[in-house]
Motif scaffolding. Sequence first.
Motif, short mmCIF file in Angstrom:
data_model
loop_
_atom_site.label_atom_id
_atom_site.label_comp_id
_atom_site.label_asym_id
_atom_site.label_seq_id
_atom_site.Cartn_x
_atom_site.Cartn_y
_atom_site.Cartn_z
N GLN A 13 -6.37 -3.76 -2.67
CA GLN A 13 -7.19 -2.60 -2.99
C GLN A 13 -8.18 -2.31 -1.87
O GLN A 13 -8.50 -1.15 -1.59
CB GLN A 13 -7.90 -2.78 -4.34
N PHE A 50 0.68 4.15 -2.81
CA PHE A 50 0.44 5.56 -2.49
C PHE A 50 1.58 6.44 -2.97
O PHE A 50 1.36 7.51 -3.54
CB PHE A 50 0.26 5.76 -0.98
N ILE A 90 -7.79 2.57 4.11
CA ILE A 90 -6.94 3.66 4.57
C ILE A 90 -7.48 5.00 4.07
O ILE A 90 -7.57 5.97 4.84
CB ILE A 90 -5.48 3.45 4.09
N ARG A 91 -7.87 5.05 2.84
CA ARG A 91 -8.43 6.29 2.29
C ARG A 91 -9.71 6.68 2.99
O ARG A 91 -9.97 7.86 3.23
CB ARG A 91 -8.68 6.15 0.79
N GLY A 92 -10.51 5.69 3.36
CA GLY A 92 -11.78 5.96 4.01
C GLY A 92 -11.63 6.43 5.44
O GLY A 92 -12.57 6.98 6.01
N SER A 93 -10.45 6.23 6.02
CA SER A 93 -10.26 6.60 7.42
C SER A 93 -9.71 8.02 7.59
O SER A 93 -9.46 8.44 8.69
CB SER A 93 -9.32 5.61 8.11
N ARG A 94 -9.56 8.74 6.49
CA ARG A 94 -9.03 10.11 6.56
C ARG A 94 -10.00 11.03 7.22
O ARG A 94 -11.15 11.05 7.09
CB ARG A 94 -8.74 10.67 5.18
N ILE A 109 -6.22 -0.47 0.77
CA ILE A 109 -6.00 0.92 0.34
C ILE A 109 -7.29 1.72 0.48
O ILE A 109 -7.26 2.86 0.98
CB ILE A 109 -5.45 0.94 -1.10
N SER A 110 -8.40 1.15 0.09
CA SER A 110 -9.69 1.85 0.25
C SER A 110 -9.99 2.11 1.71
O SER A 110 -10.51 3.17 2.06
CB SER A 110 -10.83 1.01 -0.36
N ALA A 151 0.84 -1.21 0.00
CA ALA A 151 0.00 0.00 0.00
C ALA A 151 0.87 1.25 0.00
O ALA A 151 0.60 2.20 -0.74
CB ALA A 151 -0.94 -0.01 1.20
#
Length: 84
Positions: A74, A23, A80-84, A77-78, A19
């Motif tokens: 994936q 990124f 991680i992106r969703g936890s921003r 990664i999704s 990941a």
Amino acid sequence: MADLSGLSDEALAVFAFAAYHQFSSGQMVRSVVQKDGAGHKASDAAVEELTGRGLIEADGAEIRFTPQGEEALQGVISGIRGSR
């Protein structure tokens, strides 16, 4: 998505490493180095665990994600992106 529950932290670290590279490069990662010759390597136990779950194929130098492993990556990664 492939089920990653029950994986050891060492096995999850393979996904975290991939990941990170996805990124930082902005490109889809399908494989990562298993052993870089500079002292960094994926745990043999992690490689065995992920191979046994059908998530990767490894040859001692490179770890290649299977289609199921790519899907799982994936998902990581999704997440991680969703936890921003």
